[in-house]
Scaffold this motif. Structure first.
Motif, PDB file in Angstrom:
ATOM      1  N   PRO A  48      -7.416 -10.572 -17.652  1.00 29.54           N
ATOM      2  CA  PRO A  48      -6.112 -11.043 -17.169  1.00 29.54           C
ATOM      3  C   PRO A  48      -5.042  -9.960 -17.175  1.00 29.54           C
ATOM      4  N   GLY A  49      -5.037  -9.093 -18.189  1.00 31.31           N
ATOM      5  CA  GLY A  49      -4.034  -8.036 -18.256  1.00 31.31           C
ATOM      6  C   GLY A  49      -4.150  -7.065 -17.089  1.00 31.31           C
ATOM      7  N   LEU A  50      -5.376  -6.631 -16.780  1.00 31.66           N
ATOM      8  CA  LEU A  50      -5.578  -5.718 -15.654  1.00 31.66           C
ATOM      9  C   LEU A  50      -5.249  -6.393 -14.327  1.00 31.66           C
ATOM     10  N   LEU A  51      -5.550  -7.687 -14.224  1.00 32.64           N
ATOM     11  CA  LEU A  51      -5.239  -8.415 -12.992  1.00 32.64           C
ATOM     12  C   LEU A  51      -3.730  -8.541 -12.800  1.00 32.64           C
ATOM     13  N   ILE A  52      -2.993  -8.757 -13.892  1.00 34.18           N
ATOM     14  CA  ILE A  52      -1.533  -8.822 -13.808  1.00 34.18           C
ATOM     15  C   ILE A  52      -0.968  -7.459 -13.394  1.00 34.18           C
ATOM     16  N   MET A  53      -1.516  -6.395 -13.954  1.00 35.94           N
ATOM     17  CA  MET A  53      -1.093  -5.053 -13.563  1.00 35.94           C
ATOM     18  C   MET A  53      -1.308  -4.839 -12.060  1.00 35.94           C
ATOM     19  N   PHE A  54      -2.463  -5.262 -11.562  1.00 34.53           N
ATOM     20  CA  PHE A  54      -2.765  -5.129 -10.139  1.00 34.53           C
ATOM     21  C   PHE A  54      -1.824  -5.979  -9.288  1.00 34.53           C
ATOM     22  N   SER A  55      -1.565  -7.219  -9.725  1.00 33.00           N
ATOM     23  CA  SER A  55      -0.704  -8.106  -8.933  1.00 33.00           C
ATOM     24  C   SER A  55       0.731  -7.599  -8.911  1.00 33.00           C
ATOM     25  N   PHE A  56       1.239  -7.074 -10.030  1.00 34.25           N
ATOM     26  CA  PHE A  56       2.574  -6.475 -10.035  1.00 34.25           C
ATOM     27  C   PHE A  56       2.636  -5.287  -9.089  1.00 34.25           C
ATOM     28  N   SER A  57       1.574  -4.494  -9.054  1.00 34.19           N
ATOM     29  CA  SER A  57       1.541  -3.329  -8.164  1.00 34.19           C
ATOM     30  C   SER A  57       1.585  -3.762  -6.703  1.00 34.19           C
ATOM     31  N   VAL A  58       0.832  -4.809  -6.369  1.00 35.83           N
ATOM     32  CA  VAL A  58       0.809  -5.304  -4.989  1.00 35.83           C
ATOM     33  C   VAL A  58       2.162  -5.885  -4.596  1.00 35.83           C
ATOM     34  N   VAL A  59       2.753  -6.698  -5.487  1.00 34.80           N
ATOM     35  CA  VAL A  59       4.068  -7.273  -5.198  1.00 34.80           C
ATOM     36  C   VAL A  59       5.108  -6.165  -5.030  1.00 34.80           C
ATOM     37  N   ASN A  60       5.010  -5.129  -5.865  1.00 39.02           N
ATOM     38  CA  ASN A  60       5.950  -4.011  -5.755  1.00 39.02           C
ATOM     39  C   ASN A  60       5.804  -3.276  -4.421  1.00 39.02           C
ATOM     40  N   LEU A  61       4.565  -3.064  -3.981  1.00 38.85           N
ATOM     41  CA  LEU A  61       4.350  -2.395  -2.695  1.00 38.85           C
ATOM     42  C   LEU A  61       4.947  -3.214  -1.547  1.00 38.85           C
ATOM     43  N   TRP A  62       4.840  -4.530  -1.654  1.00 38.04           N
ATOM     44  CA  TRP A  62       5.418  -5.403  -0.625  1.00 38.04           C
ATOM     45  C   TRP A  62       6.943  -5.366  -0.673  1.00 38.04           C
ATOM     46  N   MET A  63       7.520  -5.418  -1.891  1.00 40.49           N
ATOM     47  CA  MET A  63       8.972  -5.387  -2.049  1.00 40.49           C
ATOM     48  C   MET A  63       9.554  -4.044  -1.610  1.00 40.49           C
ATOM     49  N   SER A  64       8.790  -2.976  -1.776  1.00 40.25           N
ATOM     50  CA  SER A  64       9.296  -1.634  -1.487  1.00 40.25           C
ATOM     51  C   SER A  64       9.582  -1.419  -0.006  1.00 40.25           C
ATOM     52  N   ARG A  65       9.018  -2.264   0.847  1.00 44.90           N
ATOM     53  CA  ARG A  65       9.300  -2.142   2.271  1.00 44.90           C
ATOM     54  C   ARG A  65      10.764  -2.432   2.587  1.00 44.90           C
ATOM     55  N   LYS A  66      11.437  -3.160   1.668  1.00 43.42           N
ATOM     56  CA  LYS A  66      12.835  -3.530   1.897  1.00 43.42           C
ATOM     57  C   LYS A  66      13.811  -2.464   1.398  1.00 43.42           C
ATOM     58  N   PHE A  67      13.311  -1.490   0.636  1.00 40.85           N
ATOM     59  CA  PHE A  67      14.192  -0.489   0.037  1.00 40.85           C
ATOM     60  C   PHE A  67      14.165   0.805   0.854  1.00 40.85           C
ATOM     61  N   ASN A  68      15.296   1.486   0.868  1.00 36.62           N
ATOM     62  CA  ASN A  68      15.391   2.782   1.533  1.00 36.62           C
ATOM     63  C   ASN A  68      15.008   3.862   0.519  1.00 36.62           C
ATOM     64  N   LEU A  69      13.719   4.153   0.421  1.00 39.56           N
ATOM     65  CA  LEU A  69      13.202   4.999  -0.647  1.00 39.56           C
ATOM     66  C   LEU A  69      13.127   6.468  -0.228  1.00 39.56           C
ATOM     67  N   VAL A  70      13.312   7.328  -1.219  1.00 40.79           N
ATOM     68  CA  VAL A  70      13.134   8.766  -1.044  1.00 40.79           C
ATOM     69  C   VAL A  70      11.755   9.122  -1.599  1.00 40.79           C
ATOM     70  N   LEU A  71      10.886   9.658  -0.768  1.00 39.62           N
ATOM     71  CA  LEU A  71       9.508   9.925  -1.170  1.00 39.62           C
ATOM     72  C   LEU A  71       9.253  11.422  -1.262  1.00 39.62           C
ATOM     73  N   ASP A  72       8.263  11.783  -2.071  1.00 33.48           N
ATOM     74  CA  ASP A  72       7.813  13.176  -2.108  1.00 33.48           C
ATOM     75  C   ASP A  72       7.110  13.513  -0.799  1.00 33.48           C
ATOM     76  N   ASP A  73       7.120  14.782  -0.448  1.00 37.11           N
ATOM     77  CA  ASP A  73       6.349  15.214   0.711  1.00 37.11           C
ATOM     78  C   ASP A  73       4.863  14.989   0.444  1.00 37.11           C
ATOM     79  N   LYS A  74       4.172  14.548   1.491  1.00 34.01           N
ATOM     80  CA  LYS A  74       2.740  14.296   1.334  1.00 34.01           C
ATOM     81  C   LYS A  74       2.014  15.618   1.123  1.00 34.01           C
ATOM     82  N   PRO A  75       1.321  15.755  -0.004  1.00 31.88           N
ATOM     83  CA  PRO A  75       0.669  17.040  -0.282  1.00 31.88           C
ATOM     84  C   PRO A  75      -0.636  17.180   0.481  1.00 31.88           C
TER      85      PRO A  75
END
Length: 432
Positions: A178-205
């Motif tokens: 359950p702990g690893l699944l929660i970590m994964f679900s938070f990561s997925v929700v964050n990736l979805w939420m991040s589409r709404k933010f104007n983020l500054v990203l590192d250059d793709k290496p």
């Protein structure tokens, strides 16, 4: 007698909700049981003090001390830099770093507070600088910190195993899925939420740049990464008990913090010791009082009466599991995880076994519900600490925190209850 027990629990919940100091809350509940019930306070106190001498409980102060040292030592910062090398150029990658780093730190410290204490001061300002709203960054890291209560070794599972006489290693393994699944679900929700933010990203290496950076940061983070391998490998390899592993965690973190990462100095090392001593003192008082109250319930046969009373209403397993999850969620909202486990586990375990839920699966069910209470008001100790560290009002942190709970956490709560293999696969694999 069940009416008296319910009255004592009601008094405890009401006083806790009103903010009455913890010893007085338990004292009021104990007085109800003492004056109306048939138990002797002297005998209960002697029994409780004797139980505190159990060597298993020694793991709690040691893991707390390891967590406070780690928060000061620079181990957390090294882990952050290493993980960020993989995802710093990905939209939402920094939020994933937060969830993964808190899970790794939970695997070292066994505490839910260590993640926000170690990661928050470093990552919240960095996430804000990259375009995340500060309240969202605070909520994400605070919610991810509860993984420290689920990713083994976990202080709450040590207490559960001790109270219910269940294998602590089996309890550790039960909450890992359950702990690893929660970590994964938070990561997925964050990736979805991040589409709404104007983020500054590192250059793709390029591949060669990525390889060079990962190697460089991996070498620097190697001592930090070695820590959970030693601890968890020692426990599951049968080399160390959880108590011995906690001692090794303390012994290992001191030279790493002083000599390798050089985040530890004599002044903050002593401060870490004082902070750990204060936390342990509060935890041990909670254990003593809640254990005595729980033993009073057992002495008066309250668990058996609860089972018969609930079965008189319904014997449907699905309905009972939904009811128990709601009850655990409500309890987690007003008391801390350790208090909830000591009070509720002995009361509900006979009911759970009667409907076919093993003590090991019940460990996972209790673990995910009580951990959720750490970020659910009015108790929400981890959320309040996160707001303080993130320097943002609690009222602004609550909405994104509740969104993460509903979308990323609640589904795992129900999966843990209704899909036994999620919590039982690993224990069975290890022969439990």
């Amino acid at each position: 007698m069940i009416e008296i027990a319910l009255l004592a629990i009601a008094i405890l919940v009401i006083t806790l909700t009103l903010g009455v100091p913890l010893p007085y809350c338990f004292g009021a509940a104990l007085m109800i049981m003492y004056f109306i019930g048939d138990v002797t306070m002297k005998g209960m106190m002697l029994w409780g003090v004797q139980q505190l001498g159990n060597p298993i409980l020694l793991a709690i102060p040691l893991f707390v001390l390891a967590g406070t040292i780690m928060a000061e030592s620079g181990i957390a910062a090294s882990l952050l830099r290493f993980v960020n090398a993989f995802v710093g150029h990905i939209r939402g990658g920094l939020g994933v770093v937060a969830a993964v780093s808190c899970a790794v730190i939970g695997a070292i410290s066994g505490s839910g507070l260590t993640g926000i204490a170690a990661i928050g001061p470093i990552l919240i300002p960095e996430m804000e600088k990259r375009g995340y709203p500060r309240e969202y960054a605070t909520a994400l890291i605070a919610n991810s910190s509860i993984l420290g209560l689920l990713i083994p070794p976990s202080v709450t599972m040590i207490v559960y195993g001790w109270v219910t006489d269940t294998s602590i290693l089996a309890c550790f393994l039960a909450t890992l899925g359950p702990g690893l699944l929660i970590m994964f679900s938070f990561s997925v929700v964050n990736l979805w939420m991040s589409r709404k933010f104007n983020l500054v990203l590192d250059d793709k290496p390029t591949f060669s740049e990525l390889t060079t950076e990962v190697t460089k940061r991996g070498i620097h983070a190697f001592p930090a990464l070695l820590m959970p391998i030693i601890i968890l490998g020692g426990i599951y390899g049968g080399i160390m008990t959880p108590t011995e592993a906690a001692a090794v965690a303390v012994i290992y973190s001191v030279p790493v913090g002083f000599l390798i990462y050089k985040g530890l100095r004599l002044s903050n090392f002593l401060d870490a010791g004082k902070e750990a001593a204060t936390a342990v003192g509060a935890i041990m008082f909670m254990i003593l009082f809640s254990m005595i109250l729980s033993q009073m319930f057992v002495y008066e046969s309250v668990p058996q009466q609860i089972v018969s009373s609930i079965f008189a209403i319904t014997e449907n397993k699905i309905v009972l599991l939904i009811f128990i999850n709601i009850l655990l969620f409500l309890v987690g909202m007003v008391v801390n995880d350790i208090t909830a486990i000591i009070l509720i586990a002995p009361l509900l375990l006979p009911l759970m076994t009667a409907i076919g839920i093993t003590p090991v699966q019940f460990a996972a069910i209790m673990g995910v519900n009580t951990a959720m209470g750490g970020v659910t008001p009015p108790y929400a100790s981890i959320l309040y600490l996160g707001a303080r560290i993130g320097k943002v009002k609690v009222t602004k942190v609550i909405p994104p925190a509740m969104f993460l709970i509903v979308t990323g956490y609640l589904p795992v709560v129900f999966l843990t209850s209704f899909w036994p293999d999620l919590s039982l696969f690993l224990p069975r694999l290890f022969g439990y």
